[in-house]
Scaffold this active site. Structure first.
Site, PDB file in Angstrom:
ATOM      1  N   GLU A   1      27.936   3.987 -29.206  1.00 24.32           N
ATOM      2  CA  GLU A   1      27.828   4.331 -27.900  1.00 24.32           C
ATOM      3  C   GLU A   1      26.576   4.316 -27.535  1.00 24.32           C
ATOM      4  O   GLU A   1      25.711   5.432 -27.004  1.00 24.32           O
ATOM      5  CB  GLU A   1      28.401   6.031 -27.839  1.00 24.32           C
TER       6      GLU A   1
ATOM      7  N   GLY B   1      22.405   7.385 -29.132  1.00 19.29           N
ATOM      8  CA  GLY B   1      21.158   8.030 -29.302  1.00 19.29           C
ATOM      9  C   GLY B   1      19.816   7.109 -29.715  1.00 19.29           C
ATOM     10  O   GLY B   1      18.885   7.438 -30.048  1.00 19.29           O
TER      11      GLY B   1
ATOM     12  N   TYR C   1      19.066   7.327 -17.106  1.00 16.43           N
ATOM     13  CA  TYR C   1      19.109   8.428 -16.703  1.00 16.43           C
ATOM     14  C   TYR C   1      18.061   8.602 -15.709  1.00 16.43           C
ATOM     15  O   TYR C   1      17.258   9.705 -15.492  1.00 16.43           O
ATOM     16  CB  TYR C   1      18.738   9.502 -17.863  1.00 16.43           C
TER      17      TYR C   1
ATOM     18  N   ARG D   1      13.535  13.104 -15.145  1.00 13.33           N
ATOM     19  CA  ARG D   1      13.170  13.208 -16.565  1.00 13.33           C
ATOM     20  C   ARG D   1      11.770  13.838 -16.911  1.00 13.33           C
ATOM     21  O   ARG D   1      11.576  14.808 -17.737  1.00 13.33           O
ATOM     22  CB  ARG D   1      13.163  11.851 -17.272  1.00 13.33           C
TER      23      ARG D   1
ATOM     24  N   TYR E   1      12.465  17.214 -19.117  1.00 11.98           N
ATOM     25  CA  TYR E   1      12.244  17.098 -20.468  1.00 11.98           C
ATOM     26  C   TYR E   1      10.827  16.544 -20.705  1.00 11.98           C
ATOM     27  O   TYR E   1      10.312  16.222 -22.014  1.00 11.98           O
ATOM     28  CB  TYR E   1      12.937  15.835 -21.128  1.00 11.98           C
TER      29      TYR E   1
ATOM     30  N   CYS F   1       9.516  20.135  -2.813  1.00  9.69           N
ATOM     31  CA  CYS F   1       8.946  21.645  -2.876  1.00  9.69           C
ATOM     32  C   CYS F   1       9.083  22.223  -4.031  1.00  9.69           C
ATOM     33  O   CYS F   1       9.915  23.139  -4.246  1.00  9.69           O
ATOM     34  CB  CYS F   1       9.370  22.355  -1.434  1.00  9.69           C
ATOM     35  N   GLU F   2       8.495  21.862  -5.201  1.00  4.44           N
ATOM     36  CA  GLU F   2       8.631  22.405  -6.409  1.00  4.44           C
ATOM     37  C   GLU F   2       7.434  22.065  -7.238  1.00  4.44           C
ATOM     38  O   GLU F   2       6.957  20.835  -7.123  1.00  4.44           O
ATOM     39  CB  GLU F   2       9.674  21.782  -7.132  1.00  4.44           C
TER      40      GLU F   2
HETATM   41  N1  LLP Z   1      27.654   9.282 -26.355  1.00  2.00           N
HETATM   42  C1  LLP Z   1      27.863  10.549 -25.820  1.00  2.00           C
HETATM   43  C2  LLP Z   1      28.633  11.233 -26.319  1.00  2.00           C
HETATM   44  C3  LLP Z   1      26.572  11.100 -25.228  1.00  2.00           C
HETATM   45  O1  LLP Z   1      26.813  12.345 -24.740  1.00  2.00           O
HETATM   46  C4  LLP Z   1      25.561  10.251 -24.939  1.00  2.00           C
HETATM   47  C5  LLP Z   1      24.461  10.841 -24.132  1.00  2.00           C
HETATM   48  C6  LLP Z   1      25.553   8.995 -25.439  1.00  2.00           C
HETATM   49  C7  LLP Z   1      26.642   8.527 -26.206  1.00  2.00           C
HETATM   50  C8  LLP Z   1      24.338   7.941 -24.933  1.00  2.00           C
HETATM   51  O2  LLP Z   1      23.243   8.556 -25.607  1.00  2.00           O
HETATM   52  P1  LLP Z   1      21.862   7.597 -25.528  1.00  2.00           P
HETATM   53  O3  LLP Z   1      22.270   6.362 -26.521  1.00  2.00           O
HETATM   54  O4  LLP Z   1      21.728   6.943 -24.193  1.00  2.00           O
HETATM   55  O5  LLP Z   1      20.789   8.303 -25.963  1.00  2.00           O
HETATM   56  N2  LLP Z   1      19.473  12.851 -19.511  1.00  2.00           N
HETATM   57  C9  LLP Z   1      18.803  12.771 -20.784  1.00  2.00           C
HETATM   58  C10 LLP Z   1      19.689  12.136 -21.962  1.00  2.00           C
HETATM   59  C11 LLP Z   1      21.141  12.810 -22.032  1.00  2.00           C
HETATM   60  C12 LLP Z   1      22.026  12.025 -22.860  1.00  2.00           C
HETATM   61  C13 LLP Z   1      23.368  12.711 -22.666  1.00  2.00           C
HETATM   62  N3  LLP Z   1      24.535  12.042 -23.731  1.00  2.00           N
HETATM   63  C14 LLP Z   1      17.692  11.865 -20.726  1.00  2.00           C
HETATM   64  O6  LLP Z   1      17.057  11.391 -19.773  1.00  2.00           O
HETATM   65  O7  LLP Z   1      17.016  11.785 -21.900  1.00  2.00           O
END
Ligand code: LLP
Length: 418
Positions: A287, A246, A388, A322, A326, A358-359
């Protein structure tokens, strides 16, 4: 001119590191994803420094970007024992192919299918369990294979991470993780089935792009307390504590988000405050996904034409969803030729940058004032697209997936369009 993300405007046009984007466009076409490996290297080195003194294994969240060169780069680092956080058999296989060891891999997700569980258990990969039904599936499959599955419990701490609702995962209303209330039932089951399954860790993950350090700290403290309880009251022989990911990057218009060092500080304090000594000896897992690769990527695109207040480019929501999903804001760097430079301050018109799909939601950026008159064939690069981006691309409208180009210094690989 900012080169923090590897992209910059030079007198001879846009560059990624030492490579002219016009040359990439000539060889690979547009739209195309371009990644700076130097930027990723810098992030990985910074990560090692931020967590100095902590017994840590970062497990890169492969969903952010599963490009094979990038996975190999991360697997090959020797300053930290990197692993992978995967959410499908496909990601597990991509991780293995890139050189990650099964012992450094974690399998997360709320709906792991039988064939995926079978694959992970056969490779001795840790499964972060997210439901009672999953625990039952694991027990049945492990027995069938004659193996003992290694599991972690992923808990949902019911903490609102204060991030975009669509990337929040740690509240009761989200499908992720186990409620704390399920603990006794889970423990009973693993005690009954101790030959088929062994608990070796606990984990949590409350969302993505987290800027609220208090929320992240709350979840970290809950996790440490839970690990203490499992070790002391329930005699569980834990090996790891997984604080999730995150960690944020800066998108267009954002204030500077909290630094990775601040998250490392929260972990340090949470571990120091632990009342159970054994916790201090656990392997610490995190992670990170976006933080590793977000800044490294740009989506190279070309202006097809301009009408009214719309700059129509050849990239779209199928390459970068994205903004549509979002309302994400990505910075856009346009190529400026000599004519542009002359009139650079004249045009104050607001434009939306839109794609050919087309959106109505196919808008890559809204209300931007480029400060010059955009024109046909002009190149531009959409920044902060390393995470992403390609990994969420689709073939909607039967558009082909874009090529991914990896830049290192003044060289790049130009792979054919998939
Ligand atoms: N660990 C788990 C269990 C997760 O579900 C995720 C992301 C991460 C780690 C990595 O999160 P990060 O460090 O990248 O924030 N598509 C969305 C983000 C979806 C994230 C899903 N899970 C976007 O483009 O913002």
């Amino acid at each position: 001119m900012s080169v923090a993300n590897g992209f910059h405007r030079a007198p001879d046009g846009l560059h990624c590191e030492g490579v002219r984007l016009a040359e990439i466009a000539r060889q690979a076409g547009t739209p195309a994803y371009v990644y700076s490996l130097d930027v990723i290297d810098r992030q990985l080195a910074r990560m090692a420094k931020a967590f100095e003194g902590i017994n840590i294994r970062p497990c890169y969240a492969a969903k952010a970007n599963n490009n094979a060169d990038i996975l190999r780069l991360i697997a090959g680092r020797d300053d930290l024992p990197w692993g992978i956080d995967a959410v499908s058999k496909g990601e597990l296989m991509a991780g293995l192919a890139a050189g990650f060891k099964p012992a450094a891999m974690i399998f997360s997700g709320v709906g792991k299918q039988a064939h995926e569980l079978e694959f992970a258990i056969s490779h001795d990969i840790v499964l972060n369990v997210e439901s009672l039904f999953e625990l039952e599936d694991i027990v049945a499959i492990a027995k069938n294979l004659g193996r003992r599955a290694r599991i972690g419990f992923r808990f949902n701490p019911d903490v609102d991470a204060g991030t975009h609702p669509k990337i929040t995962t740690g509240t009761k209303r989200n499908k992720f993780g186990l409620p704390m209330l399920a603990l006794d039932e889970l423990l009973n089951r693993i005690k009954q089935e101790s030959r088929a399954v062994g608990l070796c860790g606990v984990s949590t993950h409350i969302g993505s792009q987290i800027c609220d350090l208090d929320a992240w700290g709350d979840s970290a403290r809950q996790l440490v307390a839970l690990a203490g309880k499992l070790i002391e009251n329930h005699n569980q022989d834990l090996e790891f504590i997984d604080f999730g990911g995150g960690f944020p990057v800066r998108y267009d218009g954002d204030r500077d988000p909290p630094a990775i060092e601040a998250f490392a500080g929260i972990i340090r304090i949470a571990l120091e405050g632990a009342t159970v000594d054994a916790i201090k000896k656990l392997l610490v897992v995190i992670e990170p996904g976006r933080w590793v690769v977000g800044e490294s990527g740009g989506l190279l695109t070309r202006v097809i034409g301009v009408k009214d207040r719309f700059i129509v480019v050849d990239a779209s929501m199928t390459e970068l969803i994205r903004p549509a999903l979002y309302d994400a804001r990505h910075e856009i760097l346009f190529d400026l030729d000599a004519d542009h430079a002359k009139v650079a301050t004249r045009s104050a018109i607001e434009y939306d940058i839109v794609g050919p799909v087309c959106e109505s939601s196919d808008v890559l950026a809204r209300d931007i004032v480029p400060g010059f008159e955009p024109k046909k064939n002009q190149l531009a690069v959409i920044l902060q697209a390393g995470a992403y981006g390609f990994s969420m691309a689709s073939t909607y409208n039967l558009r082909p997936l874009p090529p991914e180009i990896v830049v290192r210094g003044s060289t790049f690989n130009s792979c054919p369009k998939p």
